[in-house]
Design an enzyme around this catalytic site. Structure first.
Site, PDB file in Angstrom:
ATOM      1  N   CYS A 154      49.838  16.500  -5.257  1.00 15.53           N
ATOM      2  CA  CYS A 154      50.815  17.557  -5.508  1.00 15.53           C
ATOM      3  C   CYS A 154      50.396  18.939  -4.999  1.00 15.53           C
ATOM      4  O   CYS A 154      51.220  19.617  -4.375  1.00 15.53           O
ATOM      5  CB  CYS A 154      51.271  17.605  -6.963  1.00 15.53           C
ATOM      6  SG  CYS A 154      50.217  16.825  -8.155  1.00 15.53           S
ATOM      7  N   ARG A 214      39.559   9.148  -7.527  1.00 12.75           N
ATOM      8  CA  ARG A 214      39.281   9.491  -8.921  1.00 12.75           C
ATOM      9  C   ARG A 214      38.074   8.694  -9.365  1.00 12.75           C
ATOM     10  O   ARG A 214      38.009   7.491  -9.111  1.00 12.75           O
ATOM     11  CB  ARG A 214      40.491   9.156  -9.805  1.00 12.75           C
ATOM     12  CG  ARG A 214      41.697   9.949  -9.393  1.00 12.75           C
ATOM     13  CD  ARG A 214      42.928   9.585 -10.183  1.00 12.75           C
ATOM     14  NE  ARG A 214      44.063  10.345  -9.662  1.00 12.75           N
ATOM     15  CZ  ARG A 214      45.305  10.225 -10.092  1.00 12.75           C
ATOM     16  NH1 ARG A 214      45.574   9.376 -11.072  1.00 12.75           N
ATOM     17  NH2 ARG A 214      46.277  10.936  -9.569  1.00 12.75           N
ATOM     18  N   GLN A 273      48.702   6.504  -3.103  1.00 12.55           N
ATOM     19  CA  GLN A 273      49.953   6.599  -3.848  1.00 12.55           C
ATOM     20  C   GLN A 273      51.124   6.640  -2.878  1.00 12.55           C
ATOM     21  O   GLN A 273      51.031   7.270  -1.826  1.00 12.55           O
ATOM     22  CB  GLN A 273      49.970   7.890  -4.673  1.00 12.55           C
ATOM     23  CG  GLN A 273      48.909   7.942  -5.751  1.00 12.55           C
ATOM     24  CD  GLN A 273      48.951   9.275  -6.490  1.00 12.55           C
ATOM     25  OE1 GLN A 273      49.052  10.321  -5.876  1.00 12.55           O
ATOM     26  NE2 GLN A 273      48.882   9.217  -7.804  1.00 12.55           N
ATOM     27  N   ASP A 310      53.574   8.478  -2.766  1.00 13.95           N
ATOM     28  CA  ASP A 310      53.868   9.695  -3.507  1.00 13.95           C
ATOM     29  C   ASP A 310      55.005  10.493  -2.879  1.00 13.95           C
ATOM     30  O   ASP A 310      55.248  10.403  -1.678  1.00 13.95           O
ATOM     31  CB  ASP A 310      52.602  10.562  -3.499  1.00 13.95           C
ATOM     32  CG  ASP A 310      52.469  11.392  -4.764  1.00 13.95           C
ATOM     33  OD1 ASP A 310      53.387  11.350  -5.583  1.00 13.95           O
ATOM     34  OD2 ASP A 310      51.441  12.065  -4.900  1.00 13.95           O
ATOM     35  N   HIS A 360      57.076  14.523  -3.736  1.00 14.27           N
ATOM     36  CA  HIS A 360      57.369  15.636  -4.641  1.00 14.27           C
ATOM     37  C   HIS A 360      58.690  16.244  -4.239  1.00 14.27           C
ATOM     38  O   HIS A 360      58.899  16.567  -3.072  1.00 14.27           O
ATOM     39  CB  HIS A 360      56.226  16.650  -4.612  1.00 14.27           C
ATOM     40  CG  HIS A 360      54.958  16.066  -5.145  1.00 14.27           C
ATOM     41  ND1 HIS A 360      54.016  15.486  -4.338  1.00 14.27           N
ATOM     42  CD2 HIS A 360      54.533  15.894  -6.421  1.00 14.27           C
ATOM     43  CE1 HIS A 360      53.039  15.008  -5.095  1.00 14.27           C
ATOM     44  NE2 HIS A 360      53.328  15.237  -6.360  1.00 14.27           N
ATOM     45  N   LYS A 374      57.394  12.185 -18.634  1.00 12.88           N
ATOM     46  CA  LYS A 374      57.618  11.295 -17.495  1.00 12.88           C
ATOM     47  C   LYS A 374      58.306  10.004 -17.920  1.00 12.88           C
ATOM     48  O   LYS A 374      58.338   9.654 -19.105  1.00 12.88           O
ATOM     49  CB  LYS A 374      56.299  10.979 -16.794  1.00 12.88           C
ATOM     50  CG  LYS A 374      55.196  10.545 -17.730  1.00 12.88           C
ATOM     51  CD  LYS A 374      53.885  10.313 -16.977  1.00 12.88           C
ATOM     52  CE  LYS A 374      52.823   9.786 -17.921  1.00 12.88           C
ATOM     53  NZ  LYS A 374      51.753   9.055 -17.264  1.00 12.88           N
ATOM     54  N   HIS A 427      57.740  14.669  -9.631  1.00 13.38           N
ATOM     55  CA  HIS A 427      56.723  13.825  -8.994  1.00 13.38           C
ATOM     56  C   HIS A 427      57.213  12.390  -9.151  1.00 13.38           C
ATOM     57  O   HIS A 427      57.627  12.022 -10.243  1.00 13.38           O
ATOM     58  CB  HIS A 427      55.375  13.898  -9.702  1.00 13.38           C
ATOM     59  CG  HIS A 427      54.851  15.281  -9.971  1.00 13.38           C
ATOM     60  ND1 HIS A 427      53.614  15.678  -9.556  1.00 13.38           N
ATOM     61  CD2 HIS A 427      55.383  16.340 -10.634  1.00 13.38           C
ATOM     62  CE1 HIS A 427      53.394  16.928  -9.957  1.00 13.38           C
ATOM     63  NE2 HIS A 427      54.448  17.354 -10.618  1.00 13.38           N
TER      64      HIS A 427
END
Length: 656
Positions: free
Chosen positions: A351, A380, A398, A400, A402, A485, A531
């Site tokens: 992000c 991570r 991910q 991902d 945004h 979420k 997200h």
RNA sequence: GCCGAUGUAGCUCAAUGGUCGAGCAACGGUUUUGUAAACCGUCGGUUGCGGGUUCGAGUCCCGCCAUCGGCUCCA
């Protein structure tokens, strides 16, 4: 006079001042009385012999393994029997807590010596004795003071704590105990109940494992030993359960990942870091292509961002302090020319980078929504004990994106995101899913942002899933620190639940990064962020897909879609020609030209779970055909190559 | 990170403290095959790593690493 209403609406009347569910069962029929093990009294699960003194609705619970109430009684009671057995073999044990589970039961206990697998057999022998004795579970109650005195006298701090907690919830109520037999004479335990009528009703059981578990699930508390077990009403059901576990093991993605050549993990690279082998990479490429197609359709813009970022970025976002312990250490360096110090972090999420793309130029309300998508690889540092195959790793990608939008675009954007998640599930055959609406924990201080915005965000999420008719439930305390979420949980074909995609609503990060757009009023406004990641991570999602399909991917995902098997060396040339035709049409085809007999080639292809096996020999060569056999062992007979190719291409194109 | 278990050939598994074996795979040869394993042979190991006990350690002890089952955590 007590009037009992039965599930079918019929009413039965009893003249005695106090009756039990057992009396009700006897009044209905001797067979039911024999099978009865408990009852739902006004919807609440109770002992079969619990007193009933007023009119009530009663459902008799019988010993059936397809009834969750019956299993609850069985497994809860079996946990007691196990605790009694352990107490008699390890007298110094301090019992803590022993509930039934959806799939068995456990008992947490404190013991100086660990219970080991070698001890299971003698515990089971002792349990079998208790069950054979067929002793009644006898409930009795004590007033709070007396109960606490009794427990304190026994010197078990866990049980005292349990009783205090019960009293905090329901002040002044009596505390119940269950003796397996006669109170004062036989073994007993502080317990809310309910239980089976007698120990003899436990048909088949097994101690399955032992593990450490923290008291109250709190890592700062004492670690106890948790002994797990399973129980059924019959031995046949226990055996069937064992077979189900075996079947689940055979579709374990770690096993199949090796057998099918999908991925590997090398200790020389590092644990929790996935190496995608060519066949696994093929599956991933197909998944990415599928998503890219959807992204384009839905107006997303693809972006690329680097794997590291200045640590200040994550300090601004608030992630760094919050997740300091689960990140790889930063890279510190000195700029050669200026001598300035800089500190970089392997990015733990995408992000902040996407935010900088948004912030790279002034934005107008006319530009919104802006949807930035990236297959972004993040790192991570997960705790070592957490790592597992592809499903829990330290480096993952991910799917991902945004979304930056105006407040009044939020709802429509959420809808389209949820719609995309559901489309992904449908395509991949996850028909059973649940949406978890993950909200703040009341009274916690871990959340950033203003309460008013949180309330608004939570209301919007609730409303969207409700209006879209998505099956959902709410979970307090599951929200991210920056916003609530929607987490999507799916059940795979053998009923295991997995957490996949997520959609998160965020008013906090735009604030922290001072994001703006110019509104129609020519004044700056703050955008809202969403997200979202329908797969979550490609590693985890692929792992789940392997298990879901047991390695037999649908044809569009299969690393090898068809394999040509030559009957003998004489037909290798023809086989090669067929493979060439298939590949020219974009099909992933291979040739097995070895000198084994056809049976061996078929076996090998079946084990590799290749969707189509194409046998070529004299007949096929002559006819310009292939003898088609599917992975499901259907024999489609000889089919002209062109006809087969047409059918196969359609199957792949439609992702059937 | 914590509790417990496990670690022997590429894979699946053997080996009372006394020379680490087998099947499959790989490789070589024979065979030229019709729908879930042809036959013969060859190669393959510092028994996860490092210490210790012992005349002698895959086996016993200690430390580390990895994996597995849980717990805790999961932006």
């Amino acid at each position: 006079m007590i009037t009992i209403t039965l599930p079918n609406g019929a009413k039965k009347q009893f003249t005695a001042p106090t009756i039990t569910a057992f009396d009700v069962a006897k009044a209905i029929g001797p067979r039911l009385a024999q099978d009865a093990i408990g009852a739902l009294i006004n919807g609440e699960l109770r002992d079969l012999h619990a007193p009933i003194q007023a009119d009530a609705a009663v459902t008799i619970v019988t010993a059936r393994s397809d009834d969750t109430h019956a299993l609850y009684l069985l497994r809860h009671s079996c946990a007691h029997v196990m605790a009694e057995a352990i107490t008699s073999l390890f007298p110094s044990v301090k019992l803590a807590y022993g509930p039934p589970l959806e799939d068995g039961f456990y008992y947490d206990l404190e013991l100086a010596e660990p219970i080991r697998q070698e001890d299971f057999a003698r515990v089971e022998t002792e349990m079998a004795r208790i069950i054979a004795a067929d002793r009644p579970f006898t409930r009795y109650e004590l007033p709070p003071d007396e109960a606490l005195r009794k427990l304190e006298h026994q010197g078990n701090p866990y049980k005292v704590d349990n009783a205090r907690r019960a009293l905090r919830q329901n002040p002044g109520t009596a505390i119940s105990f269950y003796a397996t037999g006669q109170p004062g004479k036989d073994w007993e335990d502080l317990c809310r109940g309910p239980h089976l009528p007698t120990t003899g009703r436990i048909g088949a059981f097994k101690i399955t494992s032992v593990a450490g578990a923290y008291w109250h699930g709190d890592a700062s508390q004492q670690q106890l030993q948790r002994v797990y077990g399973i129980a059924f009403f019959s031995a046949a059901e226990l055996t069937a359960h064992g077979q189900r576990l075996q079947a689940a093991k055979e579709r374990d993605h770690r096993l199949l990942g090796r057998q099918l050549g999908l991925f590997t993990i090398s200790p020389l690279v590092g644990s929790g870091l996935i190496l995608w082998l060519p066949k696994g990479a093929m599956v991933r490429q197909e998944l990415e292509a599928f998503l890219l197609q959807e992204l384009t359709r839905r107006g997303y813009s693809a972006v690329y961002t680097p794997h590291i970022g200045n640590v200040n970025l994550y300090k601004t976002s608030g992630h760094y302090p919050y997740y300091k312990d689960s990140q790889f250490p930063t890279i510190k360096m000195k700029e050669r020319d200026s001598g300035d110090e800089a500190e970089y972090l392997l990015k733990p999420m995408n992000c902040p980078h996407h935010i900088q793309i948004y912030a790279a130029e002034p934005r107008s309300y006319r530009d919104l929504p802006i949807r930035l998508a990236e297959f972004g690889t993040v790192y991570r540092f997960e705790q070592s004990g957490e790592l597992a195959g592809m499903t829990r790793v330290r480096g993952f990608t991910q799917d991902d994106a945004h979304l930056f939008c105006t407040p009044d675009q939020v709802e429509a954007e959420l809808r389209s995101t949820v719609d995309m998640v559901l489309h992904v599930f449908r395509t991949l055959g996850f028909t059973e899913y649940q949406c978890r609406v993950s909200l703040r924990a009341p009274g916690s201080d871990k959340y950033a942002g203003e309460a008013a915005l949180w309330n608004q965000a939570e209301t919007t999420l609730r409303q969207v899933v409700r209006e879209m008719g998505v099956p959902h439930h709410e979970a307090l305390g599951e929200a991210a620190f920056y916003g609530p979420k929607l987490d999507f949980l799916v059940k795979d074909v053998i009923g295991r639940q997995w957490q996949l995609g997520t959609v998160q609503l965020d008013y906090v990060l735009p604030e922290r990064f001072q994001l703006e757009y110019i509104g129609a009023d020519n004044a700056p406004h703050r955008p809202v962020m969403i997200h979202r990641a329908p797969f979550g991570s490609l590693e985890r999602f692929t792992g789940i897909l392997i298990e879901h399909f047991a390695g037999a991917f649908p044809t569009w995902l299969s690393p090898v879609q068809a394999i040509v098997l030559s009957i003998s060396e004489k037909f290798v040339d023809y086989g090669r020609q067929v493979v060439g035709q298939l590949r020219a049409a974009g099909v992933r085809a291979e040739l097995d030209s070895g000198d084994e007999k056809i049976g061996a080639k078929i076996r090998r292809a079946r084990i590799q779970k290749i969707p189509y096996l194409l046998v070529v020999g004299a007949k096929e060569q002559q006819a310009g055909a292939v003898a088609v056999r599917t992975r499901q062992d259907e024999d489609l007979g000889a089919v002209p190559v062109a006809a087969f190719l047409e059918k196969l291409s359609a199957e792949i194109r439609t992702r059937a």
